[in-house]
Design a protein around this motif. Structure first.
Motif, mmCIF file in Angstrom:
data_model
loop_
_atom_site.group_PDB
_atom_site.id
_atom_site.type_symbol
_atom_site.label_atom_id
_atom_site.label_comp_id
_atom_site.label_asym_id
_atom_site.label_seq_id
_atom_site.Cartn_x
_atom_site.Cartn_y
_atom_site.Cartn_z
ATOM 1 N N TYR A 105 12.134 -2.350 -4.772
ATOM 2 C CA TYR A 105 13.014 -2.307 -3.614
ATOM 3 C C TYR A 105 13.429 -3.716 -3.229
ATOM 4 O O TYR A 105 12.671 -4.664 -3.410
ATOM 5 C CB TYR A 105 12.313 -1.690 -2.396
ATOM 6 N N THR A 106 14.615 -3.819 -2.645
ATOM 7 C CA THR A 106 15.069 -5.058 -2.034
ATOM 8 C C THR A 106 15.059 -4.821 -0.534
ATOM 9 O O THR A 106 15.623 -3.829 -0.056
ATOM 10 C CB THR A 106 16.498 -5.417 -2.490
ATOM 11 N N LEU A 107 14.414 -5.692 0.229
ATOM 12 C CA LEU A 107 14.365 -5.542 1.677
ATOM 13 C C LEU A 107 15.593 -6.219 2.281
ATOM 14 O O LEU A 107 15.813 -7.406 2.053
ATOM 15 C CB LEU A 107 13.090 -6.167 2.245
ATOM 16 N N ILE A 126 8.300 1.641 5.474
ATOM 17 C CA ILE A 126 7.867 0.964 4.240
ATOM 18 C C ILE A 126 8.231 -0.512 4.294
ATOM 19 O O ILE A 126 7.433 -1.376 3.944
ATOM 20 C CB ILE A 126 8.446 1.658 2.989
ATOM 21 N N GLY A 127 9.454 -0.820 4.751
ATOM 22 C CA GLY A 127 9.880 -2.218 4.873
ATOM 23 C C GLY A 127 8.953 -3.018 5.770
ATOM 24 O O GLY A 127 8.506 -4.111 5.419
ATOM 25 N N LYS A 128 8.620 -2.462 6.932
ATOM 26 C CA LYS A 128 7.712 -3.146 7.869
ATOM 27 C C LYS A 128 6.326 -3.333 7.253
ATOM 28 O O LYS A 128 5.687 -4.359 7.446
ATOM 29 C CB LYS A 128 7.578 -2.349 9.167
ATOM 30 N N GLY A 129 5.878 -2.303 6.530
ATOM 31 C CA GLY A 129 4.547 -2.369 5.922
ATOM 32 C C GLY A 129 4.445 -3.396 4.807
ATOM 33 O O GLY A 129 3.370 -3.918 4.537
ATOM 34 N N ILE A 141 0.679 1.957 4.570
ATOM 35 C CA ILE A 141 1.849 2.216 5.398
ATOM 36 C C ILE A 141 1.778 3.605 6.006
ATOM 37 O O ILE A 141 1.609 4.591 5.297
ATOM 38 C CB ILE A 141 3.139 2.052 4.565
ATOM 39 N N GLN A 142 1.913 3.650 7.322
ATOM 40 C CA GLN A 142 1.921 4.925 8.043
ATOM 41 C C GLN A 142 3.300 5.553 7.895
ATOM 42 O O GLN A 142 4.297 4.982 8.312
ATOM 43 C CB GLN A 142 1.598 4.692 9.523
ATOM 44 N N VAL A 143 3.343 6.711 7.264
ATOM 45 C CA VAL A 143 4.581 7.479 7.123
ATOM 46 C C VAL A 143 4.363 8.828 7.803
ATOM 47 O O VAL A 143 3.222 9.173 8.130
ATOM 48 C CB VAL A 143 4.977 7.656 5.626
ATOM 49 N N PRO A 144 5.439 9.589 8.024
ATOM 50 C CA PRO A 144 5.270 10.856 8.759
ATOM 51 C C PRO A 144 4.189 11.796 8.216
ATOM 52 O O PRO A 144 3.538 12.490 8.972
ATOM 53 C CB PRO A 144 6.656 11.499 8.647
#
Length: 157
Positions: A105-107, A126-129, A141-144
């Protein structure tokens, strides 16, 4: 208070082009639609006029938001960025620990995000994590649907 957004030179150019399109093409079209609706008679019972005025208001709000975004936009000089940590504009190769799948990925800034091309927002979960992580780190990473764990395999520009 407005927050600063960081863009690539390409992303900022696209934003400026879109704003110019709205100002130079869409704004005159909206004015023309209002003029045509006004010529049709009684404004108190003219739904076309009301719709044209509302569309113009929405367009002006969009232009205003884009101008604000541009005023707070900053171009990131990629040559000055540290490649030892994940930052905005980093290209990150990660491996999902649960299924072994590798992704790259590219942020990017929120307005440039496009999952189909592998660009995710730095404001996404995901970006924040991933921000601030180094090669070899594990990002939890906390996801739903729970917590996902990713191994950071590679960071580049």
């Amino acid at each position: 208070m407005s927050k600063v957004s960081y863009y690539t030179a390409e992303g900022l150019k696209k934003l400026r082009e879109e704003l110019n399109q709205l100002k130079d093409v869409e704004r005159p079209k909206a004015s023309q639609a209002i003029a045509e609706a006004r010529d049709k008679g009684d404004l108190s019972e003219n739904a076309e006029y009301d719709a044209a005025k509302e569309a113009q208001g929405m367009l002006e709000m969009r232009i205003s938001k884009m101008e604000e975004t541009l005023a707070n936009a900053r171009v990131i000089d990629e040559s000055q960025l540290d490649t030892s940590k994940v930052l905005a504009l980093s290209i990150v190769k990660i491996k999902n620990q649960s299924n072994g799948m590798e992704m790259t990925y590219t942020l990017v800034a929120e307005s440039e995000a496009d999952l189909a091309t592998g660009k995710i927002s730095v404001n996404s979960p995901i970006g924040k994590g991933l921000l601030g992580k180094s090669v070899g780190d594990i990002a939890e990473i906390q996801v739903p649907n729970g917590i996902m764990k990713f191994d950071i395999l590679e960071i580049s520009r």
